[in-house]
Motif scaffolding. Structure first.
Motif, PDB file in Angstrom:
ATOM      1  N   TRP A 388       0.841  -1.202   0.000  1.00 26.40           N
ATOM      2  CA  TRP A 388       0.000   0.000   0.000  1.00 26.40           C
ATOM      3  C   TRP A 388       0.876   1.253   0.000  1.00 26.40           C
ATOM      4  N   ALA A 389       1.899   1.268   0.872  1.00 27.36           N
ATOM      5  CA  ALA A 389       2.795   2.425   0.945  1.00 27.36           C
ATOM      6  C   ALA A 389       3.589   2.586  -0.343  1.00 27.36           C
ATOM      7  N   LEU A 390       4.032   1.459  -0.930  1.00 27.13           N
ATOM      8  CA  LEU A 390       4.771   1.536  -2.190  1.00 27.13           C
ATOM      9  C   LEU A 390       3.907   2.154  -3.291  1.00 27.13           C
ATOM     10  N   GLY A 391       2.666   1.674  -3.391  1.00 22.20           N
ATOM     11  CA  GLY A 391       1.765   2.224  -4.397  1.00 22.20           C
ATOM     12  C   GLY A 391       1.498   3.706  -4.192  1.00 22.20           C
ATOM     13  N   PHE A 392       1.315   4.094  -2.954  1.00 25.47           N
ATOM     14  CA  PHE A 392       1.099   5.507  -2.636  1.00 25.47           C
ATOM     15  C   PHE A 392       2.311   6.341  -3.061  1.00 25.47           C
ATOM     16  N   ALA A 393       3.525   5.839  -2.765  1.00 25.87           N
ATOM     17  CA  ALA A 393       4.735   6.575  -3.120  1.00 25.87           C
ATOM     18  C   ALA A 393       4.885   6.703  -4.635  1.00 25.87           C
ATOM     19  N   VAL A 394       4.591   5.629  -5.364  1.00 21.20           N
ATOM     20  CA  VAL A 394       4.667   5.681  -6.825  1.00 21.20           C
ATOM     21  C   VAL A 394       3.709   6.727  -7.374  1.00 21.20           C
ATOM     22  N   TYR A 395       2.504   6.762  -6.821  1.00 23.37           N
ATOM     23  CA  TYR A 395       1.529   7.756  -7.272  1.00 23.37           C
ATOM     24  C   TYR A 395       2.080   9.170  -7.080  1.00 23.37           C
ATOM     25  N   GLN A 396       2.657   9.435  -5.914  1.00 24.34           N
ATOM     26  CA  GLN A 396       3.136  10.782  -5.625  1.00 24.34           C
ATOM     27  C   GLN A 396       4.333  11.164  -6.483  1.00 24.34           C
ATOM     28  N   VAL A 397       5.202  10.194  -6.767  1.00 21.45           N
ATOM     29  CA  VAL A 397       6.351  10.478  -7.623  1.00 21.45           C
ATOM     30  C   VAL A 397       5.886  10.893  -9.018  1.00 21.45           C
ATOM     31  N   LEU A 398       4.871  10.196  -9.525  1.00 19.13           N
ATOM     32  CA  LEU A 398       4.396  10.472 -10.879  1.00 19.13           C
ATOM     33  C   LEU A 398       3.412  11.633 -10.932  1.00 19.13           C
ATOM     34  N   ASN A 399       2.777  11.936  -9.812  1.00 20.81           N
ATOM     35  CA  ASN A 399       1.821  13.042  -9.788  1.00 20.81           C
ATOM     36  C   ASN A 399       1.778  13.637  -8.385  1.00 20.81           C
ATOM     37  N   PRO A 400       2.688  14.568  -8.076  1.00 19.73           N
ATOM     38  CA  PRO A 400       2.760  15.118  -6.724  1.00 19.73           C
ATOM     39  C   PRO A 400       1.589  16.025  -6.353  1.00 19.73           C
ATOM     40  N   GLY A 401       0.769  16.387  -7.326  1.00 20.71           N
ATOM     41  CA  GLY A 401      -0.340  17.288  -7.034  1.00 20.71           C
ATOM     42  C   GLY A 401       0.077  18.742  -7.080  1.00 20.71           C
ATOM     43  N   SER A 402      -0.754  19.619  -6.525  1.00 25.48           N
ATOM     44  CA  SER A 402      -0.527  21.062  -6.629  1.00 25.48           C
ATOM     45  C   SER A 402      -0.439  21.766  -5.276  1.00 25.48           C
ATOM     46  N   VAL A 403      -0.390  21.000  -4.184  1.00 20.69           N
ATOM     47  CA  VAL A 403      -0.162  21.609  -2.872  1.00 20.69           C
ATOM     48  C   VAL A 403       1.334  21.871  -2.761  1.00 20.69           C
ATOM     49  N   ASP A 404       1.715  23.136  -2.628  1.00 23.11           N
ATOM     50  CA  ASP A 404       3.104  23.542  -2.824  1.00 23.11           C
ATOM     51  C   ASP A 404       4.103  22.738  -1.997  1.00 23.11           C
ATOM     52  N   TRP A 405       3.928  22.698  -0.687  1.00 21.12           N
ATOM     53  CA  TRP A 405       4.929  22.050   0.158  1.00 21.12           C
ATOM     54  C   TRP A 405       4.998  20.549  -0.106  1.00 21.12           C
ATOM     55  N   TRP A 406       3.849  19.944  -0.368  1.00 15.67           N
ATOM     56  CA  TRP A 406       3.803  18.507  -0.657  1.00 15.67           C
ATOM     57  C   TRP A 406       4.448  18.208  -2.010  1.00 15.67           C
ATOM     58  N   ALA A 407       4.138  19.030  -3.005  1.00 19.98           N
ATOM     59  CA  ALA A 407       4.702  18.822  -4.342  1.00 19.98           C
ATOM     60  C   ALA A 407       6.221  18.996  -4.329  1.00 19.98           C
ATOM     61  N   ARG A 408       6.713  19.995  -3.596  1.00 15.16           N
ATOM     62  CA  ARG A 408       8.165  20.215  -3.533  1.00 15.16           C
ATOM     63  C   ARG A 408       8.888  19.003  -2.948  1.00 15.16           C
ATOM     64  N   LEU A 409       8.285  18.370  -1.931  1.00  9.95           N
ATOM     65  CA  LEU A 409       8.875  17.186  -1.322  1.00  9.95           C
ATOM     66  C   LEU A 409       9.040  16.080  -2.350  1.00  9.95           C
ATOM     67  N   TRP A 410       8.012  15.827  -3.158  1.00  7.21           N
ATOM     68  CA  TRP A 410       8.065  14.725  -4.111  1.00  7.21           C
ATOM     69  C   TRP A 410       8.875  15.074  -5.363  1.00  7.21           C
ATOM     70  N   VAL A 411       9.016  16.360  -5.659  1.00  5.66           N
ATOM     71  CA  VAL A 411       9.907  16.759  -6.755  1.00  5.66           C
ATOM     72  C   VAL A 411      11.353  16.426  -6.387  1.00  5.66           C
ATOM     73  N   ARG A 412      11.695  16.605  -5.105  1.00  7.53           N
ATOM     74  CA  ARG A 412      13.039  16.216  -4.651  1.00  7.53           C
ATOM     75  C   ARG A 412      13.242  14.709  -4.813  1.00  7.53           C
ATOM     76  N   VAL A 413      12.206  13.941  -4.520  1.00  7.02           N
ATOM     77  CA  VAL A 413      12.288  12.487  -4.695  1.00  7.02           C
ATOM     78  C   VAL A 413      12.467  12.151  -6.177  1.00  7.02           C
ATOM     79  N   GLN A 414      11.759  12.870  -7.045  1.00  6.16           N
ATOM     80  CA  GLN A 414      11.916  12.660  -8.487  1.00  6.16           C
ATOM     81  C   GLN A 414      13.363  12.891  -8.904  1.00  6.16           C
ATOM     82  N   ASP A 415      13.951  13.986  -8.419  1.00  9.78           N
ATOM     83  CA  ASP A 415      15.339  14.300  -8.764  1.00  9.78           C
ATOM     84  C   ASP A 415      16.288  13.233  -8.231  1.00  9.78           C
ATOM     85  N   LEU A 416      16.005  12.749  -7.022  1.00 13.28           N
ATOM     86  CA  LEU A 416      16.866  11.730  -6.417  1.00 13.28           C
ATOM     87  C   LEU A 416      16.824  10.434  -7.213  1.00 13.28           C
ATOM     88  N   LEU A 417      15.637  10.057  -7.679  1.00 11.90           N
ATOM     89  CA  LEU A 417      15.470   8.816  -8.423  1.00 11.90           C
ATOM     90  C   LEU A 417      15.765   8.969  -9.909  1.00 11.90           C
TER      91      LEU A 417
END
Length: 456
Positions: A388-417
């Motif tokens: 469940w957590a893996l699927g949630f993380a994959v979703y966020q990596v591919l679509n972080p949404g538009s909430v600024d602080w949340w999206a910035r967190l997952w953009v960093r993950v995108q850059d890391l991966l």
């Protein structure tokens, strides 16, 4: 009273029976294929669907889709999302347990509280939004002559009463409401398609998959509600077929009309109701759709009560439904801004898409084949939280949404991966796939171990 999963017989029950008052009481099997198809068709048509078509036509961060692309994205997302809903509903039809109680078998009783709380938040949020949409529809019909407070309170009372007698309501929907809705939708289809469409410049297919995800997210929001109703089905096959037919056809039709109405309103979602009211006799058919909207709020109120029963199994569901109805009505009176609606849909998708994969795979390929323990003492299965957590993380990596602080967190993950989504990426589909594969691997691992004798 059920303690462990067994496949219940496919047989009709007394059609006058109502839903049980306590969680531990067996559910009557009174809903026919027609009852269920009509119910899901009514849920697939909504005023939210008309305005929600905006997020398919103009996906966030992408140019407007061509009309053909928007309709195709709607159809693909709706069918895929409905398939997930139907699969989750099939579990409830086989176990006879409501949606959140089925998660006892997946995670154990205590850990089942995690999706239960998430579903309570979701259902209350949808219930509040539905009441405000009803108020907006009535305001458009009456030209703001009716007090908003009175409309919301009246709608809240109606939806709460419906949630207290849910099975009787579903029988009524089939006999009367669905016919009226089909007539209204048919009338608007003929009228709106007969009007000229303004030309759209600068369109692109680049946002096709985000459009698919939006339509899918609306459908998949019913995943954690489905079993609350399919548990009353006469058979699992009928429940699955009725869900697929009723909801997928209705939502696709609804969004098609929404797309056409949006184009004729110049792409402004705030003017979409005016498009429907602008056709000859439109007020009458629009009134049918406004009144029908109450079944959306009813479904959310009732399912919130059923979710609460997973936490409070010995409390009468009628008391819970009444309390939820009051809370939703009070909240609706104070809410006026839903500009974050698209982000809300994406958040729902990121939570429940992978959760549906874990539920269905473990039931049909994992421990569910040998029997889920759905009792109040069902042991914890924390390993199932991993997919469940893996699927949630994959979703966020591919679509972080538009909430600024949340999206910035997952953009960093995108850059890391080193993963940067493009036109090819669908957060919902990849999220579901990863969670399903991870669950299948865990199921195989569990199956290779010697399991203790289960007390039934």
């Amino acid at each position: 009273m059920w303690t462990a999963m067994t496949t219940l017989p496919e047989q009709p029950g007394d059609r006058s029976a109502e839903a049980p008052l306590l969680l531990t009481t067996d559910a009557p099997r009174t809903l026919s294929f027609g009852d269920q198809a009509a119910f899901w068709a009514n849920l697939g048509v909504s005023l939210i669907g008309f305005t929600g078509a905006f997020y398919v036509l103009q996906p966030a961060g992408h140019p407007q889709l061509p009309v053909v692309a928007a309709v195709l994205a709607t159809a693909v997302g709706t069918v895929l999302g409905t398939a997930m809903v139907a699969a989750a509903g099939a579990v409830g039809a086989r176990t006879g347990a409501p949606a959140m109680a089925n998660f006892r078998g997946l995670f154990g009783t205590r850990l089942s509280y995690l999706p239960t709380i998430a579903n309570i938040v979701q259902c209350v949020g949808w219930g509040v939004f539905e009441l405000t949409v009803i108020a907006g529809g009535v305001a458009a019909l009456s030209h703001d002559r009716l007090p908003r407070v009175a409309v919301i309170v009246g709608a809240g009372v109606l939806c709460t009463a419906m949630a207290i007698w849910p099975l009787n309501v579903l029988h009524i929907l089939r006999k009367y409401v669905t016919v009226a809705v089909v007539v209204a939708m048919g009338y608007f289809t003929i009228r709106l398609l007969g009007r000229p469409w303004p030309a759209s410049a600068g369109t692109s297919w680049g946002g096709f998959f985000p459009g698919v995800d939006t339509a899918l997210a609306v459908a998949v929001s019913f995943v954690p509600l489905a079993a609350d109703y399919t548990r009353h089905a006469r058979g699992a096959r009928a429940a699955t077929g009725a869900t697929m037919l009723g909801y997928s056809v209705a939502q696709t039709w609804c969004y098609l009309l929404g797309i056409v109405a949006l184009l004729q309103a110049g792409g402004d979602p705030d003017r979409i109701f005016d498009t429907f009211l602008g056709v000859a006799g439109g007020w009458l058919f629009f009134a049918v759709l406004v009144l029908r909207e109450s079944d959306q709020s009813f479904a959310n109120v009732y399912s919130t009560a059923m979710s609460l029963q997973n936490l409070l199994p010995r409390v009468d569901r009628r008391i819970l439904a009444a309390g939820v109805g009051v809370v939703a009505t009070v909240l609706a009176l104070g809410v006026h801004d839903f500009t974050g609606f698209s982000n809300f849909l994406l958040l729902i998708g990121s939570v429940f898409v992978p959760l549906c994969a874990v539920l269905v795979v473990d039931y049909f390929l994992g421990r569910g084949r040998r029997g889920w323990d759905l009792s109040e003492t069902a042991p914890a299965r924390p390993l199932l939280l991993v997919p469940w957590a893996l699927g949630f993380a994959v979703y966020q990596v591919l679509n972080p949404g538009s909430v600024d602080w949340w999206a910035r967190l997952w953009v960093r993950v995108q850059d890391l991966l080193g993963v940067h989504p493009g036109w090819w990426s669908s957060a919902s589909l990849y999220s579901f796939l990863i969670a399903a594969v991870a669950t299948a691997l865990l199921a195989r691992f569990e199956g290779s171990r010697r399991e203790p004798e289960r007390v039934r």
